[in-house]
Design an enzyme around this catalytic site. Structure first.
Site, short mmCIF file in Angstrom:
data_model
loop_
_atom_site.label_atom_id
_atom_site.label_comp_id
_atom_site.label_asym_id
_atom_site.label_seq_id
_atom_site.Cartn_x
_atom_site.Cartn_y
_atom_site.Cartn_z
N SER A 42 5.14 -16.60 -2.31
CA SER A 42 4.47 -15.37 -2.74
C SER A 42 5.07 -14.27 -1.87
CB SER A 42 2.96 -15.49 -2.53
OG SER A 42 2.33 -14.25 -2.81
N ARG A 45 9.34 1.40 3.00
CA ARG A 45 10.44 0.72 2.27
C ARG A 45 11.35 1.77 1.60
NH1 ARG A 45 8.40 -2.74 4.99
NH2 ARG A 45 6.96 -4.36 4.28
N SER A 78 0.86 -1.18 0.00
CA SER A 78 0.00 0.00 0.00
C SER A 78 0.90 1.24 0.00
CB SER A 78 -0.87 -0.01 1.25
OG SER A 78 -0.04 0.07 2.39
N LYS A 115 -2.50 -18.57 0.93
CA LYS A 115 -1.23 -17.89 1.23
C LYS A 115 -1.06 -17.83 2.74
CE LYS A 115 1.34 -13.59 0.45
NZ LYS A 115 1.76 -12.64 -0.59
N THR A 163 2.94 1.45 3.15
CA THR A 163 4.01 0.46 3.30
C THR A 163 5.18 0.75 2.36
OG1 THR A 163 2.39 -1.20 3.96
CG2 THR A 163 4.52 -2.02 3.25
N GLU A 182 -5.45 -15.25 2.27
CA GLU A 182 -4.25 -15.05 3.09
C GLU A 182 -4.60 -14.76 4.55
OE1 GLU A 182 -1.68 -11.76 1.99
OE2 GLU A 182 -0.12 -12.39 3.38
N GLY A 200 7.01 -10.84 -0.62
CA GLY A 200 7.14 -9.41 -0.83
C GLY A 200 8.55 -9.00 -0.43
N ARG A 201 8.75 -8.86 0.88
CA ARG A 201 10.04 -8.42 1.38
C ARG A 201 11.20 -9.33 0.96
NH1 ARG A 201 7.59 -7.54 7.25
NH2 ARG A 201 6.03 -8.87 6.27
P1 13P Z 1 5.85 -10.49 2.78
O1 13P Z 1 6.45 -11.62 1.98
O2 13P Z 1 6.75 -9.28 2.85
O3 13P Z 1 5.29 -10.93 4.08
O4 13P Z 1 4.63 -9.94 1.91
C1 13P Z 1 3.79 -10.84 1.33
C2 13P Z 1 2.42 -10.28 1.32
O5 13P Z 1 1.82 -10.14 0.29
C3 13P Z 1 1.80 -9.95 2.61
O6 13P Z 1 0.46 -9.65 2.44
#
Ligand code: 13P
Length: 341
Positions: free
Chosen positions: A290, A33, A26, A220, A29, A178, A292-293
């Site tokens: 899946s 970063r 978002s 997820k 967020t 998720e 993100g970080r």
């Molecule tokens: P992270 O891998 O950074 O936890 O993010 C994945 C994600 O989509 C969280 O909703």
């Protein structure tokens, strides 16, 4: 609803050797970063950064099955005017969209949250489908602490996840379901296991009650893992063994695939854990990432907002994508990390 088509897309999202890039931060967020790398979070910088990732041809075509976008990004065009969604499609990956609208405090349950965004979701899904999205994501957040989670928080979040999933399938969009149990606390792996088991069981109960077709969704989840502040950190083997035991107990084989969130694990931990799970033998569902970080921390640092660093950012992204692609087949080795360094 065309379930054969939903099943085809869900299966493609978790195909062996590939996984999902969660680039759906978002605005709040992504600002965090960007702050960390000294980049101002303007609409143009956010576009340039994500364009860099989606144009990393090798990574995108070989290791990325799908990309989760944020609302702003799905409507953005690359510098040359090509819609970012087109770049993703041309690489062979499937575009997806985060559709929840974040969390709110849950009344009567101090310290707990409920994810919102069901109002007008049917209309929004229609527009996203027209723009090219073939899957969506909704994240519920469950925190572990003293006296929490409550059954109330687990239950209202599971209910909302199932409402969202049913709306997605009616709109011919594969829902990523998720329910994230956070790893921020000082709890041990067994407490995480026990809470995640309750959360997954309640979630699948709600999915069934609301007639969601399990064949047309992707789960997820978090891994069974020690809280970050727990003095006793479980080994890679213990995380892998307990996570697989947990998922086998809770996730029906009708679900085509499971794609983990990284949730604050280091890049290499997230890779090592997925890899170790694939060493444990055959599984009833596809099992991949899946992240993100764990996919983006390295490219963010390498890029640091400078146009002259785009190639370095893409190299860093390609490396992590390849490492996780290998882990999704149980073919990763830590020596591959050192070679790249
Ligand atoms: P992270 O891998 O950074 O936890 O993010 C994945 C994600 O989509 C969280 O909703």
């Amino acid at each position: 609803m065309n379930l054969t088509e939903l099943n085809r897309i869900a299966t493609a999202m978790v195909v062996s050797g590939k996984g999902i890039l969660a680039a759906d931060e978002s605005s709040g967020t992504i600002k965090k970063r960007f702050d960390a790398i000294g980049v101002e979070s303007t609409e143009e910088n956010r576009r340039d950064y994500r364009e860099m990732l989606f144009r990393a041809k090798d990574a995108m075509s070989q290791y990325i099955s799908g990309v989760i976008l944020y609302d702003e990004t799905i409507w953005q065009d690359a510098k040359d005017g090509t819609p970012l969604v087109k770049l993703i499609e041309e690489s062979g990956a499937i575009p997806g969209i985060k559709v929840d609208e974040g969390t709110q405090a849950l009344p009567m349950c101090p310290g707990e949250l409920v994810t919102v965004g069901l109002d007008k979701l049917a209309e929004r899904l229609k527009k996203y489908y027209e723009r090219g999205a073939r899957f969506a994501k909704w994240r519920a957040v469950i925190d572990i602490g003293s006296g929490i989670p409550s059954m109330t928080a687990i239950s209202v979040n599971a209910h909302a996840l199932a409402r969202y999933a049913a709306l997605c399938q009616a709109a011919q969009i594969v829902p990523i379901v998720e329910p994230e149990v956070l790893m921020d606390g000082d709890h041990d792996i067994d407490r995480c296991y026990e809470v995640t088991q309750r959360v997954l069981n309640k979630t699948f109960q709600e999915l069934r009650v609301q007639r969601v077709a399990l064949e047309g969704m992707v789960l997820k989840p978090n891994m069974a893992i020690s809280g970050k502040k727990c003095p006793k950190q479980a080994s890679v083997e213990e995380v892998a063994e307990k996570t697989i035991r947990l998922l086998k107990a809770c996730v029906p084989a009708a679900v085509p695939g499971i794609a983990f969130l990284s949730g604050g694990q280091s890049d290499e931990e997230a890779t090592a854990h997925l890899n170790a799970m694939h060493k444990l033998g055959l599984l009833p569902w596809g099992l991949t990432f899946s992240y993100g970080r764990a996919l983006q921390a390295a490219p963010q640092k390498a890029w640091s907002g400078r146009p002259e660093n785009v190639a370095a950012g893409q190299r860093a992204f390609s490396h992590r994508a390849r490492m996780n692609g290998l882990a999704s087949k149980g073919e990763w080795q830590s020596s591959l990390e050192q070679k790249a360094a």
